[in-house]
Design a protein around this motif. Structure first.
Motif, PDB file in Angstrom:
ATOM      1  N   LEU A   1       2.000  -0.205  -1.938  1.00 59.17           N
ATOM      2  CA  LEU A   1       1.058  -0.827  -2.863  1.00 59.17           C
ATOM      3  C   LEU A   1       0.363   0.237  -3.699  1.00 59.17           C
ATOM      4  O   LEU A   1      -0.063   1.272  -3.176  1.00 59.17           O
ATOM      5  CB  LEU A   1       0.000  -1.631  -2.092  1.00 59.17           C
ATOM      6  CG  LEU A   1       0.507  -2.787  -1.220  1.00 59.17           C
ATOM      7  CD1 LEU A   1      -0.647  -3.381  -0.426  1.00 59.17           C
ATOM      8  CD2 LEU A   1       1.173  -3.857  -2.078  1.00 59.17           C
TER       9      LEU A   1
ATOM     10  N   THR B   1      -2.731   0.987  -5.121  1.00 57.71           N
ATOM     11  CA  THR B   1      -4.137   0.607  -5.073  1.00 57.71           C
ATOM     12  C   THR B   1      -5.001   1.863  -5.120  1.00 57.71           C
ATOM     13  O   THR B   1      -4.538   2.982  -4.869  1.00 57.71           O
ATOM     14  CB  THR B   1      -4.464  -0.179  -3.797  1.00 57.71           C
ATOM     15  OG1 THR B   1      -4.089   0.604  -2.651  1.00 57.71           O
ATOM     16  CG2 THR B   1      -3.709  -1.498  -3.762  1.00 57.71           C
ATOM     17  N   SER B   2      -6.261   1.670  -5.418  1.00 55.79           N
ATOM     18  CA  SER B   2      -7.213   2.779  -5.450  1.00 55.79           C
ATOM     19  C   SER B   2      -7.883   2.925  -4.092  1.00 55.79           C
ATOM     20  O   SER B   2      -7.852   2.020  -3.256  1.00 55.79           O
ATOM     21  CB  SER B   2      -8.270   2.536  -6.525  1.00 55.79           C
ATOM     22  OG  SER B   2      -9.122   1.455  -6.148  1.00 55.79           O
TER      23      SER B   2
ATOM     24  N   GLU C   1     -10.432   0.156  -3.654  1.00 58.22           N
ATOM     25  CA  GLU C   1      -9.826  -1.123  -3.274  1.00 58.22           C
ATOM     26  C   GLU C   1      -9.393  -1.114  -1.812  1.00 58.22           C
ATOM     27  O   GLU C   1      -9.570  -2.108  -1.095  1.00 58.22           O
ATOM     28  CB  GLU C   1      -8.631  -1.415  -4.180  1.00 58.22           C
ATOM     29  CG  GLU C   1      -9.031  -1.733  -5.613  1.00 58.22           C
ATOM     30  CD  GLU C   1      -7.856  -1.702  -6.569  1.00 58.22           C
ATOM     31  OE1 GLU C   1      -7.945  -2.330  -7.633  1.00 58.22           O
ATOM     32  OE2 GLU C   1      -6.842  -1.045  -6.245  1.00 58.22           O
ATOM     33  N   ASP C   2      -8.823  -0.001  -1.352  1.00 58.26           N
ATOM     34  CA  ASP C   2      -8.385   0.105   0.045  1.00 58.26           C
ATOM     35  C   ASP C   2      -9.551  -0.094   1.002  1.00 58.26           C
ATOM     36  O   ASP C   2      -9.457  -0.837   1.988  1.00 58.26           O
ATOM     37  CB  ASP C   2      -7.747   1.471   0.309  1.00 58.26           C
ATOM     38  CG  ASP C   2      -6.438   1.655  -0.428  1.00 58.26           C
ATOM     39  OD1 ASP C   2      -5.800   0.640  -0.747  1.00 58.26           O
ATOM     40  OD2 ASP C   2      -6.057   2.814  -0.667  1.00 58.26           O
TER      41      ASP C   2
ATOM     42  N   ARG D   1     -11.203  -3.662   0.852  1.00 53.06           N
ATOM     43  CA  ARG D   1     -10.366  -4.660   1.523  1.00 53.06           C
ATOM     44  C   ARG D   1     -10.620  -4.652   3.026  1.00 53.06           C
ATOM     45  O   ARG D   1     -10.456  -5.671   3.701  1.00 53.06           O
ATOM     46  CB  ARG D   1      -8.891  -4.371   1.227  1.00 53.06           C
ATOM     47  CG  ARG D   1      -7.945  -5.474   1.673  1.00 53.06           C
ATOM     48  CD  ARG D   1      -6.532  -5.254   1.169  1.00 53.06           C
ATOM     49  NE  ARG D   1      -5.927  -4.057   1.705  1.00 53.06           N
ATOM     50  CZ  ARG D   1      -5.648  -2.962   1.002  1.00 53.06           C
ATOM     51  NH1 ARG D   1      -5.939  -2.916  -0.282  1.00 53.06           N
ATOM     52  NH2 ARG D   1      -5.088  -1.913   1.563  1.00 53.06           N
TER      53      ARG D   1
ATOM     54  N   SER E   1     -14.955   3.345  -9.289  1.00 54.81           N
ATOM     55  CA  SER E   1     -13.500   3.213  -9.243  1.00 54.81           C
ATOM     56  C   SER E   1     -12.890   3.568 -10.589  1.00 54.81           C
ATOM     57  O   SER E   1     -13.187   2.934 -11.601  1.00 54.81           O
ATOM     58  CB  SER E   1     -13.108   1.787  -8.854  1.00 54.81           C
ATOM     59  OG  SER E   1     -11.708   1.602  -8.971  1.00 54.81           O
TER      60      SER E   1
ATOM     61  N   TYR F   1      -9.670   3.167 -11.267  1.00 47.58           N
ATOM     62  CA  TYR F   1      -8.736   2.096 -11.614  1.00 47.58           C
ATOM     63  C   TYR F   1      -9.454   0.881 -12.189  1.00 47.58           C
ATOM     64  O   TYR F   1      -8.911   0.180 -13.047  1.00 47.58           O
ATOM     65  CB  TYR F   1      -7.917   1.694 -10.392  1.00 47.58           C
ATOM     66  CG  TYR F   1      -6.699   2.571 -10.172  1.00 47.58           C
ATOM     67  CD1 TYR F   1      -6.614   3.839 -10.742  1.00 47.58           C
ATOM     68  CD2 TYR F   1      -5.637   2.135  -9.397  1.00 47.58           C
ATOM     69  CE1 TYR F   1      -5.509   4.645 -10.547  1.00 47.58           C
ATOM     70  CE2 TYR F   1      -4.513   2.936  -9.191  1.00 47.58           C
ATOM     71  CZ  TYR F   1      -4.462   4.198  -9.768  1.00 47.58           C
ATOM     72  OH  TYR F   1      -3.361   4.987  -9.579  1.00 47.58           O
TER      73      TYR F   1
END
Length: 256
Positions: free
Chosen positions: A94, A96-97, A100-101, A104, A172, A174
């Motif tokens: 994936l 992802t940034s 985000e990791d 989550r 972030s 992203y």
């Protein structure tokens, strides 16, 4: 704690070198919980008196545990069992940034900025980003933290045409790129082992020389333009990277 270091504990000649026996005994005590994070080991001279081992043997066994990150030494304070860090599994399939990791997982995300700004590109940035001789690059260097624990050092480079204002990056990168229609959709990553040099180890709160993971990522926009060149260092004691593997389509076909 004193019963860990009695002379009888090191009387088995078949157990290998004495410093290895000491290393194993302390490591087992940490793993079993007899020694807990933050516990202070007795000073070297006291350990030698309790165990009957030489101070050279004590030092060698303890240094190996410091190098592996199981013990930490604080100047003027002594030797302590290192804090335990929850291991995180990160999927490699994936894009992802870090933010985000962590979000989550329901974890709080923080960054400690080291540097950011527009610079003339280094040769490797010119090659990775496809820049011209007179182009500028936006550099972002920060320590990424989760719940107050430093987990990674992230050094990102982007063309100044993509990120002309590095100071606009907040939590972030992203998220900012997505808001501007410049979020990457695919990337190529390379992972290699690394022993952390003193500066990076200090930023991550671990002893110099411990194992880390170096991740180099080149990310692309839908049109194939390179948008990001990032070199990150992750703590080896905090991350497991996982990827799902499948048979190739040819191997899945039934024999004819």
């Amino acid at each position: 704690m004193s019963d860990l270091f009695t002379p009888e504990a090191f009387s088995d000649s078949s157990g290998g070198p004495l410093y290895v026996q000491l290393h194993r005994r302390i490591a087992d005590a940490i793993a079993s919980g007899r020694l807990k994070p933050g516990d202070n080991l007795p000073p070297e001279r006291d350990l030698a008196a309790m165990s009957g081992l030489s101070r050279v043997t004590i030092r060698k066994g303890v240094e190996a545990l410091v190098a592996s990150g199981q013990l930490v030494q604080k100047r003027g304070s002594g030797t302590f069992v290192a804090p335990q860090v929850e291991r995180l599994e990160q999927a490699l399939s994936l894009l992802t940034s870090f933010t985000e990791d962590m979000e989550r997982r329901g974890r709080r995300v923080e960054s400690r900025w080291i540097a950011r700004g527009l610079q003339s590109p280094a040769p490797e940035e010119v090659m990775a980003l496809g820049l011209g001789a007179n182009d500028l690059v936006a550099r972002l260097e920060r320590v990424r933290m989760s719940d107050g624990v430093p987990l990674a050092i992230e050094r990102a480079s982007l063309p100044a045409t993509v990120l002309p204002d590095p100071d606009a990056v907040d939590r972030s990168l992203y998220a900012l790129l997505e808001a501007r229609g410049k979020r990457p959709v695919r990337a190529v990553q390379r992972i290699s082992a690394a022993n952390l040099i003193a500066r990076d180890a200090d930023l991550l709160g671990v002893p110099p020389g411990v194992a880390g993971l170096r991740i180099e990522r080149v990310s692309y926009l839908p049109n194939g333009q390179v948008v990001e060149f990032t070199r990150s260092l992750y703590r080896g004691d905090a991350y497991d990277f996982a990827v799902e593997l499948k048979l190739s389509p040819e191997a899945e076909r039934p024999p004819t």
